[in-house]
Design a protein around this motif. Structure first.
Motif, PDB file in Angstrom:
ATOM      1  N   PHE A  32       0.851  -1.199   0.000  1.00  0.00           N
ATOM      2  CA  PHE A  32       0.000   0.000   0.000  1.00  0.00           C
ATOM      3  C   PHE A  32       0.890   1.254   0.000  1.00  0.00           C
TER       4      PHE A  32
ATOM      5  N   ARG B  27       2.468   1.763  -3.369  1.00  0.00           N
ATOM      6  CA  ARG B  27       1.518   2.280  -4.372  1.00  0.00           C
ATOM      7  C   ARG B  27       1.290   3.772  -4.217  1.00  0.00           C
ATOM      8  N   HIS B  28       1.387   4.255  -2.979  1.00  0.00           N
ATOM      9  CA  HIS B  28       1.044   5.660  -2.739  1.00  0.00           C
ATOM     10  C   HIS B  28       2.261   6.526  -2.385  1.00  0.00           C
ATOM     11  N   ASN B  29       3.442   5.994  -2.704  1.00  0.00           N
ATOM     12  CA  ASN B  29       4.688   6.759  -2.494  1.00  0.00           C
ATOM     13  C   ASN B  29       4.837   7.289  -1.078  1.00  0.00           C
ATOM     14  N   ILE B  30       4.527   6.456  -0.120  1.00  0.00           N
ATOM     15  CA  ILE B  30       4.639   6.862   1.279  1.00  0.00           C
ATOM     16  C   ILE B  30       5.994   6.384   1.802  1.00  0.00           C
TER      17      ILE B  30
ATOM     18  N   PRO C   6      -1.519  11.242   2.104  1.00  0.00           N
ATOM     19  CA  PRO C   6      -1.528  10.196   1.060  1.00  0.00           C
ATOM     20  C   PRO C   6      -2.127   8.871   1.523  1.00  0.00           C
ATOM     21  N   THR C   7      -2.026   8.577   2.824  1.00  0.00           N
ATOM     22  CA  THR C   7      -2.616   7.324   3.317  1.00  0.00           C
ATOM     23  C   THR C   7      -4.137   7.392   3.223  1.00  0.00           C
TER      24      THR C   7
ATOM     25  N   ARG D 117      -5.943   9.443   1.385  1.00  0.00           N
ATOM     26  CA  ARG D 117      -6.309   9.534  -0.037  1.00  0.00           C
ATOM     27  C   ARG D 117      -6.224   8.153  -0.695  1.00  0.00           C
ATOM     28  N   GLY D 118      -5.189   7.409  -0.336  1.00  0.00           N
ATOM     29  CA  GLY D 118      -4.991   6.063  -0.893  1.00  0.00           C
ATOM     30  C   GLY D 118      -6.147   5.141  -0.523  1.00  0.00           C
TER      31      GLY D 118
ATOM     32  N   LYS E  92      -9.157   6.298  -2.539  1.00  0.00           N
ATOM     33  CA  LYS E  92      -9.000   5.956  -3.957  1.00  0.00           C
ATOM     34  C   LYS E  92      -9.219   4.471  -4.196  1.00  0.00           C
ATOM     35  N   GLU E  93      -8.704   3.664  -3.286  1.00  0.00           N
ATOM     36  CA  GLU E  93      -8.838   2.211  -3.460  1.00  0.00           C
ATOM     37  C   GLU E  93     -10.176   1.691  -2.937  1.00  0.00           C
TER      38      GLU E  93
END
Ligand code: AMP
Ligand code: GLY
Length: 435
Positions: A119, A122-125, A264-265, A267-268, A271-272
């Motif tokens: 995860f 995928r979300h550039n964390i 981003p977490t 949002r991820g 989004k998913e």
């Protein structure tokens, strides 16, 4: 339907975290009856303890139905990873009930280290570089270890009661542990997959977020003290104390945490299309001023909650309702600027062998501090007995860290039983960050 009005609430769990949450829920004028399942001798002072197996979802739902519960707050991770939220959503009798906690898929952020790492990728964390291995790819894992520098970090993929992470200085030892995890099921099914990751060098903190799956509020951050011995030595425990706020987590650092990790977490997840309402606990390493994720948890931390909750001034029932209804906004929360220091008292021998059933005295002598019960029960004469490794903690709120520490240690000294132990150095490492 009782939403947003006065309501009956069921809180699941039995530790210090749950006592601290129960204490805040009970203060709300939106809380009618508060039930805690199974609770401890402390939560009884905030509401009614209920003897329920919280992993038996049918039993929990039956209780909710019979007692007109409108909000269920899930404390620990096991029922979340087991799918309690989905179980409520799928039951037509329960659809109107608000359940604070992520879906089973969301809970995978804690339930599977590999899922969490993918995860984040995928979300550039930002997190430590890693690879995941199984028994079939053991040789590749052994080879991968030779490409890394010490220390070596091995993580059982699944839930392992906080014991599934090994940090080793020696390559041969790390390779041996990897064999045992993958081939001999050292952590049972949890280690059928193992994440090997790069070692991050820095200082840790715990960041807490409350989210409705789209919006979020930042809760106070905290630092906990995981090792049993002073100077961070000895075995890992559930946590021997906590401090909130964390002096080195200044505005600039927290801005990076929000921009690079929290936002981003959330949002991820959105989004998913992973349903997620409830707490997100991000374990972070501050590496020379930059935050990296060590782990996600899908619940509050313990004993971080015992220093975080007392700093939340906003009505907790209102916040939880907003999280369940999807109406959280950034300004929804009011935080007390004072410092909270929590000192945990444990049974001698914890986290290994220890005795239970010892009579605790002195709780009533505590002044201007909060006492949160962790592993306690009520004896036949109404006395408070030890009933776990982590037994009870004291949290002081004060203008500064030194004052908070002084007050919490002075009061912790008043609580006694045969075989009590506590670390004397909680918060000492943070004094150097104070101006
Ligand atoms: P966890 O159960 O994932 O919280 O890991 C337990 C502890 O291991 C953490 O609190 C950290 O102190 C340490 N740890 C985990 N991952 C790393 C890493 N990549 N680098 C350094 N320390 C780590
Ligand atoms: N105190 C760390 C945890 O709750 O996982």
């Amino acid at each position: 339907m009782q939403k947003s009005s006065i309501m009956n609430i069921l809180l699941l769990g039995s530790g210090g975290r749950e006592h601290a949450i129960a204490y805040k829920l009970a203060q709300s004028n939106k809380c009618s009856r508060l039930f805690i399942a199974p609770g401890n001798a402390g939560t009884m002072q905030c509401g009614t303890n209920v003897d329920l197996n919280i992993n038996d979802f049918d039993a929990v739902k039956e209780f909710v139905f019979k007692n007109d519960v409108a909000l269920v707050v899930v404390g620990p991770e096991a029922p979340l990873v087991g799918g309690i939220v989905d179980s409520f959503k799928e039951d037509s009798r329960m659809r109107h009930v608000m359940v604070l906690g992520p879906s089973q898929q969301g809970a995978m952020l804690e339930g599977s280290k590999d899922f969490a790492k993918e995860f984040m990728a995928r979300h550039n964390i930002p997190t430590a570089g890693y690879r995941t291995f199984t028994a079939e790819t053991l040789q590749e894992g052994l080879d991968y270890l030779t490409t890394l520098k010490a220390s070596y970090v091995l993580k059982a993929d699944g839930l392992a009661a906080g014991k599934g992470v090994l940090i080793l200085d020696n390559l041969k030892e790390a390779q041996q542990e990897l064999r045992e995890m993958l081939q001999e099921a050292k952590f049972g099914n949890a280690s059928s997959r193992v994440v090997i990751e790069e070692f991050l060098s820095g200082i840790e903190l715990s960041v807490f977020v409350l989210t409705d799956g789209t919006h979020y509020v930042m809760l106070p951050s905290a630092k906990d003290y995981k090792r049993v011995g002073e100077g961070d030595t000895g075995l890992n425990t559930g946590g021997m104390g906590s401090i909130s706020p964390v002096p080195f987590a200044d505005k600039e650092f927290m801005k990076k945490v929000e921009q690079r990790i929290v936002s981003p977490t959330i949002r991820g997840l959105s989004k998913e299309k992973i349903p997620y309402c409830g707490f997100l606990f991000v374990g972070l390493m501050n590496v020379e001023g930059d935050p990296y994720v060590i782990e996600y948890n899908v619940r509050m931390g313990d004993p971080e909650t015992e220093s975080v909750m007392p700093r939340i001034k906003t009505d907790l029932v209102q916040l939880f309702t907003q999280a369940c209804e999807g109406t959280l906004n950034k300004n929804a929360i009011d935080i007390d600027n004072r410092t909270a220091a929590c000192v945990m008292m444990v049974a001698n021998g914890y986290p290994q062998q220890y005795l239970k059933g010892k009579t605790i005295s002195g709780i009533e002598d505590v002044k201007d501090c909060l006492v949160f019960h962790c592993g306690t029960s009520v004896g036949p004469k109404g006395e408070t007995l030890t009933n776990g490794g982590r037994v009870i903690c004291v949290t002081a709120l004060a203008e500064g860290l030194p004052q908070a520490l002084l007050a919490s240690y002075q009061n912790a000294d008043l609580i006694k039983w045969d075989g009590k132990y506590m670390r004397r150095d909680i918060g000492q490492d943070l004094l150097k960050y104070l101006e």
